[in-house]
Design an enzyme around this catalytic site. Structure first.
Site, PDB file in Angstrom:
ATOM      1  NE  ARG A  52      53.513  -3.087  22.960  1.00 16.86           N
ATOM      2  CZ  ARG A  52      53.674  -4.201  23.643  1.00 16.86           C
ATOM      3  NH1 ARG A  52      53.174  -4.289  24.866  1.00 16.86           N
ATOM      4  NH2 ARG A  52      54.341  -5.208  23.142  1.00 16.86           N
ATOM      5  CG  ASP A  54      61.411   0.621  23.536  1.00 14.00           C
ATOM      6  OD1 ASP A  54      60.467  -0.132  23.819  1.00 14.00           O
ATOM      7  OD2 ASP A  54      62.325   0.309  22.752  1.00 14.00           O
ATOM      8  CE1 TYR A 115      58.965   5.054  16.283  1.00 12.95           C
ATOM      9  CE2 TYR A 115      58.494   3.773  14.309  1.00 12.95           C
ATOM     10  CZ  TYR A 115      58.336   3.983  15.666  1.00 12.95           C
ATOM     11  OH  TYR A 115      57.539   3.139  16.400  1.00 12.95           O
ATOM     12  NE  ARG A 207      66.782   3.437  21.479  1.00  9.90           N
ATOM     13  CZ  ARG A 207      66.607   2.916  22.698  1.00  9.90           C
ATOM     14  NH1 ARG A 207      65.427   2.432  23.057  1.00  9.90           N
ATOM     15  NH2 ARG A 207      67.611   2.876  23.543  1.00  9.90           N
TER      16      ARG A 207
END
Length: 263
Positions: A52, A54, A115, A207
């Site tokens: 999932r 953000d 990512y 992040r």
């Protein structure tokens, strides 16, 4: 009743979504996709995703799975693809339709997820990368950032890099198999890319790693500091959480031969 699994490789531009997971009263990736699938298949569906994302985070290769039954197993790919493209908004892309065995889960059968975090490090405002890169107005020492990243590779407790409220009472060990900081050129613009692959990720983990490495790249911290942050197991020890728009979910790895094209 015969059963199989439809797997959708999905891309989306995250700016106008409140994340992947459905939430009441807001626009989400899962909500848009579910509505399109329910119209195309003419029945309720439940979706499982590889990870999932953000609000504001993008994806090139999110994978979503759902069980399909009987006549649905014989649906031609071109017909289902045409329906889903017509039923989904412009910031969501059904990139491929795949077939998997019954019981397959896009989440639990994933071996790793990847990512890329993009940073436009320049006094000049980015042009084409504006919507999917963090504009950092200054120079970054990419070699120092890459050196700082190396101690984070392997299996560790990444509690320092997790949103504090999400870590309470939950396991925070993860295995990062690849973490590299390097310069790339995309569409004629030079960017700093942070590429990371792991078995799974904590909330805001990528992040926060990016924000921590930028503290090193801007010269505010020594490269050895990242290892100290990892050892602290305390979110307050790490750098800031980098902006969501710089993060893109770029890939998922599954066991070989699990997925085949839906034809």
């Amino acid at each position: 009743m015969s059963e199989g699994t439809l797997v959708i490789r999905l891309g989306y531009r995250g700016a106008a979504f409140a994340g992947f997971a459905e939430q009441p009263g807001v626009r989400t990736v899962a909500g848009e996709l579910r509505r399109a699938l329910e119209t195309a298949l003419r029945r309720p569906v439940e979706l499982t995703c590889a990870g999932r994302t953000d609000a504001g985070v993008h994806a090139l290769a999110q994978h979503v799975s759902l069980p399909v039954f009987d006549d649905e197993l014989d649906l031609p790919a071109w017909r289902l693809m045409r329906s889903l493209v017509a039923l989904t908004p412009d910031d969501l892309s059904v990139r491929a339709l795949l077939r998997a065995p019954a019981g397959f889960s896009a989440r639990f059968d994933a071996l790793s997820r990847s990512y890329r975090y993009r940073i436009a490090a320049s006094e000049a405002r980015p042009v084409l990368a504006w919507d999917h890169a963090w504009w950092y107005r200054g120079a970054l020492d990419v070699e120092a950032m890459d050196a700082a990243a190396r101690p984070l590779i392997g299996e560790h407790d990444f509690k320092s890099f997790c949103k504090a409220s999400s870590a309470e009472g939950k396991p925070t060990c993860r295995n990062v198999s690849r973490l590299r900081v390097h310069r790339v050129e995309e569409a004629g613009e030079e960017l700093v890319a942070i590429d990371v692959t792991g078995n799974a990720f904590l909330h805001n983990m990528v992040r926060t790693i990016a924000g921590t490495l930028v503290e090193v790249g801007r010269g505010h911290r020594d490269p050895s500091w990242a290892a100290d942050v990892l050892a602290a197991c305390d979110r307050t020890a790490a750098g800031p959480c980098a902006p969501a728009k710089g993060l893109t979910f770029v890939g998922v790895k599954y066991p070989e031969l699990t997925l085949t094209p839906w034809e």
